[in-house]
Write a protein that holds these residues in place. Structure first.
Motif, PDB file in Angstrom:
ATOM      1  N   GLU A 169       0.826  -1.201   0.000  1.00  0.00           N
ATOM      2  CA  GLU A 169       0.000   0.000   0.000  1.00  0.00           C
ATOM      3  C   GLU A 169       0.864   1.256   0.000  1.00  0.00           C
ATOM      4  O   GLU A 169       0.559   2.233  -0.692  1.00  0.00           O
ATOM      5  CB  GLU A 169      -0.923  -0.008   1.222  1.00  0.00           C
ATOM      6  CG  GLU A 169      -1.994  -1.093   1.165  1.00  0.00           C
ATOM      7  CD  GLU A 169      -2.869  -1.098   2.403  1.00  0.00           C
ATOM      8  OE1 GLU A 169      -2.509  -0.394   3.373  1.00  0.00           O
ATOM      9  OE2 GLU A 169      -3.904  -1.786   2.403  1.00  0.00           O
ATOM     10  N   MET A 170       1.950   1.231   0.794  1.00  0.00           N
ATOM     11  CA  MET A 170       2.824   2.399   0.864  1.00  0.00           C
ATOM     12  C   MET A 170       3.510   2.653  -0.463  1.00  0.00           C
ATOM     13  O   MET A 170       3.691   3.798  -0.889  1.00  0.00           O
ATOM     14  CB  MET A 170       3.870   2.201   1.964  1.00  0.00           C
ATOM     15  CG  MET A 170       3.311   2.260   3.360  1.00  0.00           C
ATOM     16  SD  MET A 170       4.584   1.930   4.614  1.00  0.00           S
ATOM     17  CE  MET A 170       3.573   1.890   6.094  1.00  0.00           C
ATOM     18  N   GLU A 171       3.906   1.555  -1.137  1.00  0.00           N
ATOM     19  CA  GLU A 171       4.571   1.695  -2.426  1.00  0.00           C
ATOM     20  C   GLU A 171       3.658   2.396  -3.417  1.00  0.00           C
ATOM     21  O   GLU A 171       4.084   3.267  -4.188  1.00  0.00           O
ATOM     22  CB  GLU A 171       4.974   0.318  -2.950  1.00  0.00           C
ATOM     23  CG  GLU A 171       5.833   0.372  -4.205  1.00  0.00           C
ATOM     24  CD  GLU A 171       6.299  -1.015  -4.611  1.00  0.00           C
ATOM     25  OE1 GLU A 171       7.167  -1.112  -5.486  1.00  0.00           O
ATOM     26  OE2 GLU A 171       5.768  -2.005  -4.056  1.00  0.00           O
ATOM     27  N   ALA A 195       0.770  14.342  -2.142  1.00  0.00           N
ATOM     28  CA  ALA A 195       1.240  14.936  -0.882  1.00  0.00           C
ATOM     29  C   ALA A 195       0.983  14.027   0.311  1.00  0.00           C
ATOM     30  O   ALA A 195       0.017  13.262   0.341  1.00  0.00           O
ATOM     31  CB  ALA A 195       0.564  16.278  -0.660  1.00  0.00           C
ATOM     32  N   PRO A 196       1.850  14.100   1.334  1.00  0.00           N
ATOM     33  CA  PRO A 196       1.616  13.354   2.584  1.00  0.00           C
ATOM     34  C   PRO A 196       0.328  13.808   3.248  1.00  0.00           C
ATOM     35  O   PRO A 196       0.009  15.001   3.269  1.00  0.00           O
ATOM     36  CB  PRO A 196       2.839  13.723   3.437  1.00  0.00           C
ATOM     37  CG  PRO A 196       3.874  14.164   2.466  1.00  0.00           C
ATOM     38  CD  PRO A 196       3.131  14.824   1.361  1.00  0.00           C
ATOM     39  N   ARG A 197      -0.405  12.841   3.828  1.00  0.00           N
ATOM     40  CA  ARG A 197      -1.643  13.188   4.521  1.00  0.00           C
ATOM     41  C   ARG A 197      -1.958  12.093   5.523  1.00  0.00           C
ATOM     42  O   ARG A 197      -1.404  10.999   5.474  1.00  0.00           O
ATOM     43  CB  ARG A 197      -2.798  13.354   3.538  1.00  0.00           C
ATOM     44  CG  ARG A 197      -3.082  12.125   2.688  1.00  0.00           C
ATOM     45  CD  ARG A 197      -4.335  12.301   1.828  1.00  0.00           C
ATOM     46  NE  ARG A 197      -4.253  13.495   1.016  1.00  0.00           N
ATOM     47  CZ  ARG A 197      -3.690  13.524  -0.199  1.00  0.00           C
ATOM     48  NH1 ARG A 197      -3.141  12.426  -0.701  1.00  0.00           N
ATOM     49  NH2 ARG A 197      -3.646  14.618  -0.895  1.00  0.00           N
ATOM     50  N   PRO A 244       4.266   8.315   2.721  1.00  0.00           N
ATOM     51  CA  PRO A 244       4.664   9.700   2.446  1.00  0.00           C
ATOM     52  C   PRO A 244       4.659  10.581   3.682  1.00  0.00           C
ATOM     53  O   PRO A 244       5.547  11.419   3.857  1.00  0.00           O
ATOM     54  CB  PRO A 244       3.622  10.157   1.424  1.00  0.00           C
ATOM     55  CG  PRO A 244       3.181   8.897   0.747  1.00  0.00           C
ATOM     56  CD  PRO A 244       3.210   7.843   1.815  1.00  0.00           C
ATOM     57  N   LYS A 245       3.684  10.412   4.571  1.00  0.00           N
ATOM     58  CA  LYS A 245       3.615  11.257   5.766  1.00  0.00           C
ATOM     59  C   LYS A 245       4.797  10.989   6.689  1.00  0.00           C
ATOM     60  O   LYS A 245       5.375  11.925   7.264  1.00  0.00           O
ATOM     61  CB  LYS A 245       2.292  11.041   6.504  1.00  0.00           C
ATOM     62  CG  LYS A 245       2.080   9.621   7.022  1.00  0.00           C
ATOM     63  CD  LYS A 245       0.712   9.453   7.675  1.00  0.00           C
ATOM     64  CE  LYS A 245       0.513   8.006   8.160  1.00  0.00           C
ATOM     65  NZ  LYS A 245      -0.818   7.795   8.771  1.00  0.00           N
ATOM     66  N   VAL A 254      10.182  12.403   8.891  1.00  0.00           N
ATOM     67  CA  VAL A 254      11.564  12.027   9.200  1.00  0.00           C
ATOM     68  C   VAL A 254      12.537  12.988   8.518  1.00  0.00           C
ATOM     69  O   VAL A 254      13.452  13.533   9.144  1.00  0.00           O
ATOM     70  CB  VAL A 254      11.849  10.573   8.780  1.00  0.00           C
ATOM     71  CG1 VAL A 254      13.339  10.270   8.871  1.00  0.00           C
ATOM     72  CG2 VAL A 254      11.064   9.600   9.662  1.00  0.00           C
ATOM     73  N   ASP A 255      12.344  13.211   7.235  1.00  0.00           N
ATOM     74  CA  ASP A 255      13.249  14.097   6.497  1.00  0.00           C
ATOM     75  C   ASP A 255      13.214  15.514   7.060  1.00  0.00           C
ATOM     76  O   ASP A 255      14.258  16.173   7.178  1.00  0.00           O
ATOM     77  CB  ASP A 255      12.878  14.115   5.010  1.00  0.00           C
ATOM     78  CG  ASP A 255      13.219  12.811   4.303  1.00  0.00           C
ATOM     79  OD1 ASP A 255      14.005  12.020   4.872  1.00  0.00           O
ATOM     80  OD2 ASP A 255      12.698  12.578   3.200  1.00  0.00           O
TER      81      ASP A 255
END
Length: 316
Positions: free
Chosen positions: A80-82, A89-91, A277-278, A283-284
Motif C-alpha cells: 500500500e505504501m509503495e 502529498a503526505p496526509r 509519504p507522511k 523524518v526528512d
C-alpha cells in the motif's frame, strides 16, 4: 477477507494483551475479537492464546504465529505504501512519541505542521520508554543508544549538557572555579519523572562524587530554564534547549572545562522496506531542521566577561 480479519484480530489482541483494547482499536466489541480468534484457532487446530479473567498471554505456538502475521501485514502495508508514494502529498494521522524535553522542539514541529497541513500530528510527550510497535506509534524521538532490531533510525543531531546561571546570580554569589565549589551554590535539579532520581551532572571529578545541594527539583526542563534566568541558581541543561538564552546573554555557562557530555537525538520508526509519504516527510523534515542552527553552546563571550571580572576581584 474473513481470514485476514481473523489474523488482524489475533495480532491486535496479542499485542494489546486484551480483547477489549483490541476491540477499541478495530472498532468492534471484545466479544467479536474473542470469537474471531476462536475461529482462527479452530481452523488451525492449535491454541494461540491463554485466556484468564485478567489478561491473555501467547502460547509458544501463538508467539511464532504472531511473528509470521506481522510479516504478512508488513507486506500488505509495504504494498500500500509503495502505491501511496505515487499519489501526491503526505496526509493522514501521524502518531509520534517525544521526550518531555520535546516541548522545546515545538518550533520545528510547528514548522512541519505549516509545511504539511494535511498531516495530523498526534504527539505524546513522555520520558517513559515506549514500545513503538506494540503501542502503535509511527515514530519516536529519543536520546541515547537504541538496541531494538525491529526499528529503523536516523540521527537528528548531537547536544551537550552545560551548567548555566544568570549574570546577576554570578555577580551576587560568585563564579564556581571547580566542581566542589557547587556545594556553596543554589543547584536547580532535574528529577526524572520515570524513576524520581536526580539527573547526574556530567562533571569531571577528582576522586569521588560531589553531593550537590538541591534548592529546587522539577521533572521538566522549562521551569529550570525560567528559574535559572531569574537568578535563582545554577542548572544543568541541554544546549539545544537554551540556544536563544545563551545567545542573548540571559544565561551564561560555567565550569566548561569540568563538564563532559555529548548526547545524540534519533528518530525511530518500525522497520519496513517502504515509508508512507507522511512518515518519510516527517523524518526528512526533522533531520533537516531540528538542529539546523545548532553550532554548540553559545554565550561563551558573556561567560568570559564574567570570569575575567571575577579574576580581577570584582563582578559585573
Amino acid at each position: 477477507m474473513d481470514r485476514l480479519g481473523s489474523l488482524n484480530a489475533f495480532v491486535q489482541a496479542a499485542e494489546a494483551r486484551s480483547f477489549t483494547v483490541a476491540g477499541h482499536r478495530l472498532g468492534v466489541t471484545s466479544s467479536a475479537i474473542g470469537k474471531a480468534v476462536a475461529r482462527l484457532e479452530g481452523r488451525l487446530g492449535v491454541r494461540l492464546l491463554h485466556r484468564s479473567t485478567r489478561t491473555i498471554t501467547l502460547t509458544p505456538e501463538g508467539a511464532l504465529f504472531l511473528e509470521r502475521c506481522r510479516r504478512i501485514f508488513g507486506e500488505v502495508d509495504a504494498a500500500e505504501m509503495e502505491l501511496a508514494q505515487t499519489q501526491g502529498a503526505p496526509r493522514g494521522k501521524l502518531r509520534v512519541s517525544l521526550p518531555l524535553a520535546g516541548m522545546l522542539m515545538m518550533p520545528t514541529l510547528s514548522a512541519f505542521m505549516r509545511a504539511y497541513p494535511e498531516v495530523e500530528l498526534d504527539l505524546d510527550f513522555t520520558d517513559r520508554l515506549v514500545d513503538v510497535i506494540d503501542e502503535g506509534f509511527d515514530a519516536v524521538v529519543r536520546a541515547g543508544e537504541i538496541s531494538d532490531s525491529r526499528l529503523m533510525a536516523r540521527r537528528l543531531g548531537t547536544f551537550s549538557l552545560v551548567l548555566v546561571g544568570s549574570p546577576d546570580y554570578f555577580a551576587r554569589k560568585g563564579i564556581p572555579r571547580k566542581p566542589s565549589d557547587l556545594k556553596n551554590h543554589a543547584c536547580l535539579q532535574h528529577r526524572f519523572a520515570t524513576n524520581g532520581k536526580f539527573e547526574r551532572w556530567p562533571l569531571r571529578r577528582d576522586r569521588k562524587d560531589i553531593e550537590l545541594p538541591s534548592t529546587a527539583a522539577v521533572n521538566t526542563i522549562e521551569p529550570l530554564i525560567y528559574m535559572a534566568q531569574q537568578g535563582l541558581g545554577i542548572a544543568c541543561l541541554p544546549s539545544f534547549a537554551i540556544r536563544d538564552q545563551l545567545e542573548q546573554g540571559s544565561l551564561v555557562t560555567v565550569l566548561d572545562s569540568h563538564v563532559h557530555h555529548s548526547g545524540v537525538f534519533r528518530i525511530l520508526w518500525p522497520s519496513s522496506r517502504y515509508l508512507s509519504p507522511k512518515l518519510r516527510g516527517f523524518v526528512d523534515f526533522m533531520v533537516q531542521n531540528l538542529f539546523a542552527s545548532e553550532k554548540g553552546p553559545k554565550g561563551r563571550g558573556d561567560h568570559r566577561r564574567v570570569a575575567t571580572a571575577e579574576r580581577n576581584g570584582r563582578h559585573t
